[in-house]
Design a protein around this motif. Structure first.
Motif, PDB file in Angstrom:
ATOM      1  N   GLN A 219       0.762  -1.290   0.039  1.00  0.00           N
ATOM      2  CA  GLN A 219      -0.145  -0.202   0.053  1.00  0.00           C
ATOM      3  C   GLN A 219       0.885   1.324   0.259  1.00  0.00           C
ATOM      4  O   GLN A 219       0.377   2.154  -0.643  1.00  0.00           O
ATOM      5  CB  GLN A 219      -0.962  -0.038   1.288  1.00  0.00           C
ATOM      6  N   LYS A 279      -7.740   6.331   4.867  1.00  0.00           N
ATOM      7  CA  LYS A 279      -8.716   5.387   4.140  1.00  0.00           C
ATOM      8  C   LYS A 279      -7.695   4.238   3.777  1.00  0.00           C
ATOM      9  O   LYS A 279      -8.053   2.929   3.862  1.00  0.00           O
ATOM     10  CB  LYS A 279      -9.256   5.745   2.967  1.00  0.00           C
ATOM     11  N   ALA A 282      -6.113   2.209   6.876  1.00  0.00           N
ATOM     12  CA  ALA A 282      -7.130   2.020   8.120  1.00  0.00           C
ATOM     13  C   ALA A 282      -7.092   0.478   8.629  1.00  0.00           C
ATOM     14  O   ALA A 282      -6.967   0.269   9.839  1.00  0.00           O
ATOM     15  CB  ALA A 282      -8.609   2.475   7.816  1.00  0.00           C
ATOM     16  N   SER A 283      -7.018  -0.453   7.431  1.00  0.00           N
ATOM     17  CA  SER A 283      -7.186  -1.762   7.980  1.00  0.00           C
ATOM     18  C   SER A 283      -5.618  -2.506   8.018  1.00  0.00           C
ATOM     19  O   SER A 283      -5.374  -3.650   8.357  1.00  0.00           O
ATOM     20  CB  SER A 283      -7.789  -2.528   6.660  1.00  0.00           C
ATOM     21  N   LEU A 284      -4.684  -1.613   7.860  1.00  0.00           N
ATOM     22  CA  LEU A 284      -3.488  -2.323   7.904  1.00  0.00           C
ATOM     23  C   LEU A 284      -2.485  -1.801   9.073  1.00  0.00           C
ATOM     24  O   LEU A 284      -1.189  -2.183   9.393  1.00  0.00           O
ATOM     25  CB  LEU A 284      -2.593  -1.877   6.564  1.00  0.00           C
ATOM     26  N   SER A 286      -2.542  -0.822  13.500  1.00  0.00           N
ATOM     27  CA  SER A 286      -3.095  -1.035  14.705  1.00  0.00           C
ATOM     28  C   SER A 286      -3.192   0.159  15.551  1.00  0.00           C
ATOM     29  O   SER A 286      -3.822   0.246  16.480  1.00  0.00           O
ATOM     30  CB  SER A 286      -2.488  -2.040  15.439  1.00  0.00           C
TER      31      SER A 286
END
Length: 469
Positions: A219, A279, A282-284, A286
């Motif tokens: 990413q 964005k 966000a999921s990558l 902690s």
């Protein structure tokens, strides 16, 4: 007369080389006389700028040689605000240029390194080191060099003596500038270095699970290629001494990576970029913290404060001081010299360059596993050089008074270099101990051409014998 002893001390505890004399030229005439005398006597010489080549040899030569210490050639010859460059001599330090710019061109800054403020600008650039905003060799526009016979040459448009300043780095015909980086063909006496315009920015601190490193790299590679994020990414292992102050609160960061990067832009642009970054990550991550360059960070933890400063172009000694402090040593004084403090652990480092892709997470994990198999706990930093390559700064620390520990670290470095080579991964910089053996293993037509060029520029092998050859 300056004693060679301090030049032989080094934090890496490499075996001392025979240094008979320290030359301290104050001008080009002095330097020319030293080189001509060396050519006549057959005694080789090894130039250094400030000698802060920590972990790779400090101030020692590759082979026995006398030292030419260029610290007195320290003029800031020119700063051009319109064309955004500085013309400096090899003894100019990061702090010296920063102080000058703050007075004479406060809108401009240097791409500084994470080393100490007293390190030479040109020493790091000529060894193709990395800065906080990418590969520093890319900041080089032109060079003035002295050959072993005392002749001065200029690269770029320097030889044509343009009256309009330095504005096109390639000159006319074959470009020779980078022929002299990471080489022993000549001594750099002057260089034109890019300066950057200061911009508002957000500094990001991200915490990443080790299992998520591949996805994070993928990413980040996209964000850098899209020019949302600059060449500012640094990923540190949680045991890296220079960030230990982050963990003084007692928070558990085991099995985590700590990532830093910067997004620049005017105030109207930064919120939009922040939205894209948040964005995308966000999921990558902690945890993802943001620090605005416009805010007051005086109460922030030191690793945050010093990074804010560096992205403003202000060098500092934090990486060295924090490393010493983590091991219980408080350094003081104007010059931070790790070599002279044997109570600070020594370290050996390996500096492979790897692709800026998620697949490189496996290579980073390989370095960790390789080290753990040898009962060593490596500190690792992964740093973006550009949009397609990453530097890995892997190092192990050891007790400098324990010869078995020194030897173990040395074996780790040489073996790791060999094992990575089998995987098609090579270092982008080498230490003085591994140069000869490693380069012998990769002899090919290209390296033979390099030797021919050395014979052309320095037929008597007077300058830095063994350096990258």
């Amino acid at each position: 007369m300056t004693s060679p002893t301090s030049y032989q001390q080094n934090i890496t505890e490499f075996p001392v080389r025979n240094i008979e004399k320290i030359h301290l030229p104050k001008n080009l005439e002095d330097l020319r006389a030293i080189l001509l005398l060396a050519g006549e006597s057959g005694r080789p010489v090894y130039p250094i700028s400030t000698g802060h080549n920590w972990g790779l040899g400090s101030r020692m030569p590759v082979n026995d040689a006398d030292i030419i210490d260029l610290k007195h050639l320290n003029r800031i010859i020119e700063v051009n605000r319109e064309l955004r460059y500085a013309r400096v001599e090899p003894g100019v330090t990061q702090q010296q240029l920063y102080d000058y710019l703050e007075i004479h061109a406060p809108e401009l800054m240097l791409n500084v390194t994470g080393s100490d403020a007293g390190s030479s600008i040109l020493g790091n650039i000529m060894d193709r080191g990395s800065g906080k905003s990418g590969h520093r060799a890319e900041d080089l526009r032109e060079l003035t060099l002295m050959l072993a016979d005392g002749q001065l040459i200029h690269t770029g448009f320097g030889e044509l003596q343009s009256t309009h300043g330095s504005f096109y780095k390639y000159g006319l015909g074959p470009d020779l500038t980078h022929l002299f980086t990471q080489s022993n063909y000549a001594i750099v006496t002057e260089a034109v270095v890019n300066l950057r315009v200061k911009q508002p920015f957000n500094l990001y601190l991200a915490v990443i699970d080790k299992a998520g490193l591949q996805a994070f790299l993928n990413q980040m590679a996209k964000l850098v290629a899209q020019e949302i994020v600059g060449y500012s990414l640094e990923i540190d292992s949680q045991n890296d001494p220079k960030i230990y102050e982050l963990f003084e609160s007692g928070k558990d960061f085991s099995d985590k990576w700590i990532a830093w990067f910067v997004v620049t832009g005017q105030e109207e642009v930064l919120p939009a970029k922040h939205s894209v970054v948040s964005k995308a990550l966000a999921s990558l991550t902690s945890d993802l913290k943001t620090y605005s360059s416009a805010a007051d960070h005086s109460s922030s933890t030191p690793p945050v404060r010093v990074r804010i400063d560096r992205y403003h172009g202000q060098p500092n000694d934090h990486s060295l001081l924090a490393t010493a402090r983590k091991f219980g040593v408080e350094l003081s004084g104007q010059e931070v010299n790790l070599d002279l403090h044997p109570q600070i652990p020594g370290f050996r480092c390996v500096l492979p360059v790897i692709p800026f892709t998620g697949a490189s997470a496996a290579l980073i994990q390989y370095i960790e596993n390789f080290s753990h198999d040898r009962q060593l706990d490596p500190a690792i930093s992964v740093i973006a050089l550009n949009s397609y390559s990453l530097e890995v700064f892997a190092r192990v620390y050891f007790d400098r008074s324990d010869q078995s520990a020194v030897s173990k670290a040395g074996t780790w470095a040489s073996d790791l270099l060999s094992e990575l080579q089998l995987q098609g991964i090579y270092p982008y910089r080498l230490d003085i101990e591994n140069m000869a053996g490693y380069l012998q293993k990769i002899k090919n037509p290209y390296t033979r051409l390099q030797n021919q060029l050395k014979n052309l520029f320095d037929p008597n092998n007077t300058l830095a014998p063994g350096r990258y050859s």
